[in-house]
Scaffold this motif. Structure first.
Motif, PDB file in Angstrom:
ATOM      1  N   ASN A  40      65.693  40.941  45.124  1.00  0.00           N
ATOM      2  CA  ASN A  40      64.661  40.880  44.083  1.00  0.00           C
ATOM      3  C   ASN A  40      63.340  40.293  44.567  1.00  0.00           C
ATOM      4  N   ARG A  41      63.210  40.013  45.863  1.00  0.00           N
ATOM      5  CA  ARG A  41      61.907  39.562  46.363  1.00  0.00           C
ATOM      6  C   ARG A  41      60.968  40.766  46.431  1.00  0.00           C
ATOM      7  N   ASP A 205      55.892  33.969  34.878  1.00  0.00           N
ATOM      8  CA  ASP A 205      56.512  34.726  35.971  1.00  0.00           C
ATOM      9  C   ASP A 205      56.828  33.856  37.175  1.00  0.00           C
ATOM     10  N   PHE A 206      57.018  32.558  36.954  1.00  0.00           N
ATOM     11  CA  PHE A 206      57.279  31.633  38.054  1.00  0.00           C
ATOM     12  C   PHE A 206      58.543  30.828  37.797  1.00  0.00           C
ATOM     13  N   SER A 207      59.224  30.490  38.884  1.00  0.00           N
ATOM     14  CA  SER A 207      60.422  29.666  38.779  1.00  0.00           C
ATOM     15  C   SER A 207      60.083  28.184  38.779  1.00  0.00           C
ATOM     16  N   PRO A 212      57.037  32.931  42.489  1.00  0.00           N
ATOM     17  CA  PRO A 212      57.333  33.888  41.417  1.00  0.00           C
ATOM     18  C   PRO A 212      58.838  34.108  41.253  1.00  0.00           C
ATOM     19  N   ASN A 213      59.252  34.271  40.005  1.00  0.00           N
ATOM     20  CA  ASN A 213      60.644  34.619  39.723  1.00  0.00           C
ATOM     21  C   ASN A 213      60.803  36.138  39.829  1.00  0.00           C
ATOM     22  N   ASP A 214      61.937  36.654  39.352  1.00  0.00           N
ATOM     23  CA  ASP A 214      62.187  38.087  39.494  1.00  0.00           C
ATOM     24  C   ASP A 214      61.102  38.935  38.839  1.00  0.00           C
ATOM     25  N   SER A 215      60.645  38.517  37.660  1.00  0.00           N
ATOM     26  CA  SER A 215      59.616  39.310  36.976  1.00  0.00           C
ATOM     27  C   SER A 215      58.298  39.251  37.731  1.00  0.00           C
ATOM     28  N   GLY A 216      57.962  38.085  38.283  1.00  0.00           N
ATOM     29  CA  GLY A 216      56.736  37.971  39.069  1.00  0.00           C
ATOM     30  C   GLY A 216      56.807  38.773  40.355  1.00  0.00           C
ATOM     31  N   ALA A 221      55.448  43.632  43.568  1.00  0.00           N
ATOM     32  CA  ALA A 221      55.911  44.850  44.230  1.00  0.00           C
ATOM     33  C   ALA A 221      55.264  46.088  43.637  1.00  0.00           C
ATOM     34  N   ASP A 222      55.187  46.136  42.311  1.00  0.00           N
ATOM     35  CA  ASP A 222      54.592  47.299  41.644  1.00  0.00           C
ATOM     36  C   ASP A 222      53.118  47.450  42.007  1.00  0.00           C
TER      37      ASP A 222
END
Length: 234
Positions: A40-41, A205-207, A212-216, A221-222
């Motif tokens: 998920n990175r 969007d941060f842990s 960034p967490n998965d959403s970040g 990536a997008d």
């Protein structure tokens, strides 16, 4: 100075990237800290989406500049595989967070555009660009930098908030560091993707305020995928 890795206007085709090798040089965010798994990175999400072979060279704590208590990656440029079709560099957040200027020690300061002193951000960026161009002079490798996304951290002055105009101990803000990256890379004809402005990453969007967490990671990536397809597909 030259026209190195400049994007060209062409039709959109994800298939253009299938089987291509992409190398990422970066810090803990590139390594994947904050994501629930390496799958998920941002670099892996991107590579899987485009069918690319990923070479992740992220190391936690990495900085752009030399001379401080963290490790710079300038020398690691010589280790980037020459068969890389794309090379992405994401660094700078640790320089901003970890800079020091207390009258005894002074490191990770911004410097100015004319500096070639690698203990400053500007000077290190010049050398990064020069070494990348030297490394891939004979290759058809597309090199691009990325700017750091937002952060709530600022270790140097003990600030924990999301105000991006806040200054660190060396007196510069994260947007000023972002501008330095864009200014120097543009001088060498190397493209920069401004993740700081374009990724859409927000405080949710941060842990932990910096990773960034998965959403970040997915947003990063997008954004990189959109950039690659827009500029390098055929």
């Amino acid at each position: 100075k030259g026209n190195f890795g400049t994007p060209t206007s062409s039709p959109v085709s994800k298939e253009s990237f299938d089987g291509k090798k992409i190398t990422f040089l970066g810090d803990s965010i590139t390594y994947g800290v904050g994501a629930s798994s390496t799958a998920n990175r941002y670099s892996t999400v991107l590579s899987n989406s485009l069918g690319m072979t990923e070479n992740n060279m992220g190391i936690s704590g990495t900085v752009l500049a030399t001379g401080g208590h963290r490790g710079s990656r300038i020398n690691d440029i010589k280790s980037i595989s020459l068969d890389s079709d794309y090379v992405g560099i994401l660094l700078g957040i640790n320089d901003f967070d970890q800079c020091k200027n207390d009258g005894t020690s002074r490191y990770y300061c911004l410097g100015d555009f004319n500096s070639r002193d690698t203990s400053t951000i500007y000077g290190a960026l010049h050398v990064y660009c020069q070494e990348l161009i030297k490394r891939f002079r004979e290759q058809d490798t597309k090199i691009f930098f990325m700017t750091p996304v937002i952060t709530s951290w600022n270790n140097s002055v003990g600030v924990r908030d999301w105000d991006q105009s806040k200054k660190n101990a060396c007196g510069y803000s994260l947007p000023e560091l972002v501008n330095a990256i864009k200014e120097v890379t543009s001088y060498y004809g190397i493209v920069t993707l401004d993740l700081n402005q374009l990724s859409g990453v927000t405080s949710s969007d941060f842990s932990d305020g910096i990773h960034p967490n998965d959403s970040g990671m997915k947003k990063m990536a997008d954004t990189i995928e959109e950039f690659l397809i827009k500029n390098y597909s055929y």
